[in-house]
Design a protein around this motif. Structure first.
Motif, mmCIF file in Angstrom:
data_model
loop_
_atom_site.group_PDB
_atom_site.id
_atom_site.type_symbol
_atom_site.label_atom_id
_atom_site.label_comp_id
_atom_site.label_asym_id
_atom_site.label_seq_id
_atom_site.Cartn_x
_atom_site.Cartn_y
_atom_site.Cartn_z
ATOM 1 N N LEU A 177 0.865 -1.167 0.000
ATOM 2 C CA LEU A 177 0.000 0.000 0.000
ATOM 3 C C LEU A 177 0.904 1.219 0.000
ATOM 4 N N SER A 178 0.740 2.082 -0.993
ATOM 5 C CA SER A 178 1.621 3.243 -1.110
ATOM 6 C C SER A 178 0.994 4.268 -2.026
ATOM 7 N N GLY A 179 1.777 5.300 -2.310
ATOM 8 C CA GLY A 179 1.391 6.278 -3.318
ATOM 9 C C GLY A 179 1.805 5.778 -4.688
ATOM 10 N N GLY A 180 1.406 6.515 -5.694
ATOM 11 C CA GLY A 180 1.630 6.102 -7.074
ATOM 12 C C GLY A 180 3.085 5.980 -7.490
ATOM 13 N N ARG A 181 3.993 6.740 -6.857
ATOM 14 C CA ARG A 181 5.385 6.712 -7.295
ATOM 15 C C ARG A 181 6.059 5.359 -7.108
ATOM 16 N N SER A 182 5.626 4.587 -6.136
ATOM 17 C CA SER A 182 6.289 3.299 -5.884
ATOM 18 C C SER A 182 5.518 2.104 -6.448
ATOM 19 N N GLN A 183 4.410 2.346 -7.123
ATOM 20 C CA GLN A 183 3.612 1.236 -7.638
ATOM 21 C C GLN A 183 4.388 0.364 -8.619
ATOM 22 N N PHE A 184 5.289 0.971 -9.376
ATOM 23 C CA PHE A 184 5.985 0.208 -10.408
ATOM 24 C C PHE A 184 6.974 -0.794 -9.825
ATOM 25 N N VAL A 185 7.481 -0.506 -8.628
ATOM 26 C CA VAL A 185 8.355 -1.475 -7.959
ATOM 27 C C VAL A 185 7.539 -2.703 -7.597
ATOM 28 N N ALA A 186 6.345 -2.498 -7.067
ATOM 29 C CA ALA A 186 5.471 -3.630 -6.716
ATOM 30 C C ALA A 186 5.102 -4.424 -7.955
ATOM 31 N N LEU A 187 4.751 -3.742 -9.011
ATOM 32 C CA LEU A 187 4.362 -4.433 -10.233
ATOM 33 C C LEU A 187 5.535 -5.216 -10.828
ATOM 34 N N LYS A 188 6.737 -4.637 -10.775
ATOM 35 C CA LYS A 188 7.917 -5.349 -11.260
ATOM 36 C C LYS A 188 8.178 -6.608 -10.431
ATOM 37 N N ALA A 189 7.887 -6.531 -9.130
ATOM 38 C CA ALA A 189 8.062 -7.675 -8.238
ATOM 39 C C ALA A 189 6.876 -8.639 -8.309
ATOM 40 N N LYS A 190 5.911 -8.331 -9.180
ATOM 41 C CA LYS A 190 4.706 -9.158 -9.360
ATOM 42 C C LYS A 190 3.916 -9.303 -8.055
ATOM 43 N N THR A 191 3.777 -8.154 -7.387
ATOM 44 C CA THR A 191 3.091 -8.089 -6.108
ATOM 45 C C THR A 191 1.914 -7.130 -6.231
ATOM 46 N N PRO A 192 0.758 -7.488 -5.716
ATOM 47 C CA PRO A 192 -0.378 -6.574 -5.745
ATOM 48 C C PRO A 192 -0.043 -5.252 -5.051
ATOM 49 N N TRP A 193 -0.640 -4.194 -5.564
ATOM 50 C CA TRP A 193 -0.416 -2.849 -5.042
ATOM 51 C C TRP A 193 -1.744 -2.125 -4.943
ATOM 52 N N LEU A 194 -1.884 -1.285 -3.914
ATOM 53 C CA LEU A 194 -3.090 -0.483 -3.745
ATOM 54 C C LEU A 194 -2.691 0.939 -3.382
ATOM 55 N N ASP A 195 -3.303 1.910 -4.043
ATOM 56 C CA ASP A 195 -3.042 3.322 -3.782
ATOM 57 C C ASP A 195 -3.676 3.724 -2.455
ATOM 58 N N ILE A 196 -2.858 4.230 -1.555
ATOM 59 C CA ILE A 196 -3.349 4.654 -0.240
ATOM 60 C C ILE A 196 -3.162 6.158 -0.045
ATOM 61 N N ASN A 197 -2.615 6.838 -1.039
ATOM 62 C CA ASN A 197 -2.376 8.275 -0.925
ATOM 63 C C ASN A 197 -3.667 9.073 -1.027
ATOM 64 N N GLN A 198 -3.556 10.361 -0.753
ATOM 65 C CA GLN A 198 -4.742 11.222 -0.746
ATOM 66 C C GLN A 198 -5.393 11.370 -2.114
ATOM 67 N N GLU A 199 -4.669 11.081 -3.194
ATOM 68 C CA GLU A 199 -5.246 11.204 -4.537
ATOM 69 C C GLU A 199 -6.013 9.959 -4.970
ATOM 70 N N ARG A 200 -6.162 9.004 -4.107
ATOM 71 C CA ARG A 200 -6.786 7.723 -4.444
ATOM 72 C C ARG A 200 -8.230 7.899 -4.912
ATOM 73 N N HIS A 201 -8.784 6.819 -5.430
ATOM 74 C CA HIS A 201 -10.134 6.853 -5.993
ATOM 75 C C HIS A 201 -11.224 6.468 -4.992
ATOM 76 N N HIS A 202 -10.833 5.932 -3.838
ATOM 77 C CA HIS A 202 -11.822 5.492 -2.844
ATOM 78 C C HIS A 202 -11.513 6.151 -1.504
ATOM 79 N N ALA A 203 -12.552 6.422 -0.727
ATOM 80 C CA ALA A 203 -12.383 6.962 0.620
ATOM 81 C C ALA A 203 -12.195 5.807 1.590
ATOM 82 N N TYR A 204 -11.201 5.910 2.470
ATOM 83 C CA TYR A 204 -10.911 4.828 3.404
ATOM 84 C C TYR A 204 -11.127 5.215 4.866
ATOM 85 N N ALA A 205 -11.637 6.391 5.129
ATOM 86 C CA ALA A 205 -11.841 6.831 6.506
ATOM 87 C C ALA A 205 -13.229 6.445 6.997
#
Length: 191
Positions: A129-157
Motif C-alpha cells: 500500500l503506497s502512493g503512485g510513485r512506488s507502484q511500479f516497484v510492486a508491479l515489477k516484483a509481481k506483487t499486488p499494489w493499492l493506492d493509499i495516498n490522498q489522490e486515491r479513488h476510494h475513501a478509506y476513513a
C-alpha cells in the motif's frame, strides 16, 4: 478515522469535547448508540474479508499519520504489517507505531526501490500500500499494489471507508491476474 476502533474512539472524544463546551449531556449516550450500531454493521460487512485476509502481510509506504493509523486498522482485520515507512512521521507517530506493533515494529525512514523490490520479491509482503510513485516497484516484483495516498479513488476513513479499504485489498490480492503474471511466459518455458 482509519479503522473501526479508532473511528469509534474519535467519535467518543469529539462528543466528550462538545459536552465540555456546552452540548447536551445526552450527546454521549447518542454517540454510544451510533457507535454500537455502526460497529455492528461494519464488523458484519468485514467478516468475509477478514477470514480471507487474516495473516496476509502488508508493506505500508505512506509516512505521516497513516504510518500508524492504517497499521492499526489493518491489524483489526488480522493482517500482518511487514513494515511501515516513517518518512513524514513525527516522533509521536513513531511512538504510536511502537505502541501498536510492539516488538514487531519494522519501521524505516527511507526504503530505496532496490530494497523495496527485494522485500517484495522474497515474499515479505502479499500486498504493498503506497502512493503512485512506488507502484511500479510492486508491479515489477509481481506483487499486488493499492493506492493509499490522498489522490486515491476510494475513501478509506470511517466505518464505511474501512470496509472499502479491506474490500479493495481483497480485490487486489485475490485478483486472478497475479497467478498468470507469476507463471513463466510461454516462450520462457522452452529456454
Amino acid at each position: 478515522f482509519y479503522g473501526v476502533s479508532d473511528t469509534s474512539e474519535s467519535l467518543r472524544s469529539i462528543a466528550r469535547l462538545l459536552v465540555r463546551q456546552g452540548a447536551q449531556d445526552d450527546l454521549l449516550a447518542r454517540t454510544e448508540a451510533l457507535i454500537e450500531r455502526e460497529e455492528a454493521r461494519a464488523w458484519a460487512r468485514l467478516k468475509p474479508y477478514s477470514e480471507r485476509l487474516r495473516g496476509k502481510r502488508v508493506l505500508l509506504l505512506t509516512g505521516g499519520v497513516k504510518s500508524w493509523s492504517v497499521v492499526s486498522a489493518l491489524r483489526e482485520v488480522g493482517m500482518v504489517i511487514a513494515g511501515t515507512s516513517t518518512k513524514k512521521s513525527t516522533a509521536e507517530d513513531k511512538a504510536r507505531i511502537k505502541e501498536i506493533m510492539g516488538g514487531d515494529a519494522h519501521m524505516f525512514d527511507d526504503l530505496p526501490p532496490r530494497e523495496m523490490y527485494r522485500m517484495l520479491k522474497e515474499s515479505s509482503a502479499d500486498i504493498m500500500l503506497s502512493g503512485g510513485r512506488s507502484q511500479f516497484v510492486a508491479l515489477k516484483a509481481k506483487t499486488p499494489w493499492l493506492d493509499i495516498n490522498q489522490e486515491r479513488h476510494h475513501a478509506y476513513a470511517g466505518y464505511e471507508g474501512m470496509v472499502e479499504l479491506v474490500k479493495q485489498i481483497d480485490r487486489a490480492i485475490f485478483n486472478p491476474i497475479w497467478e498468470q503474471v507469476r507463471c513463466p511466459a510461454p516462450w520462457e518455458e522452452y529456454l
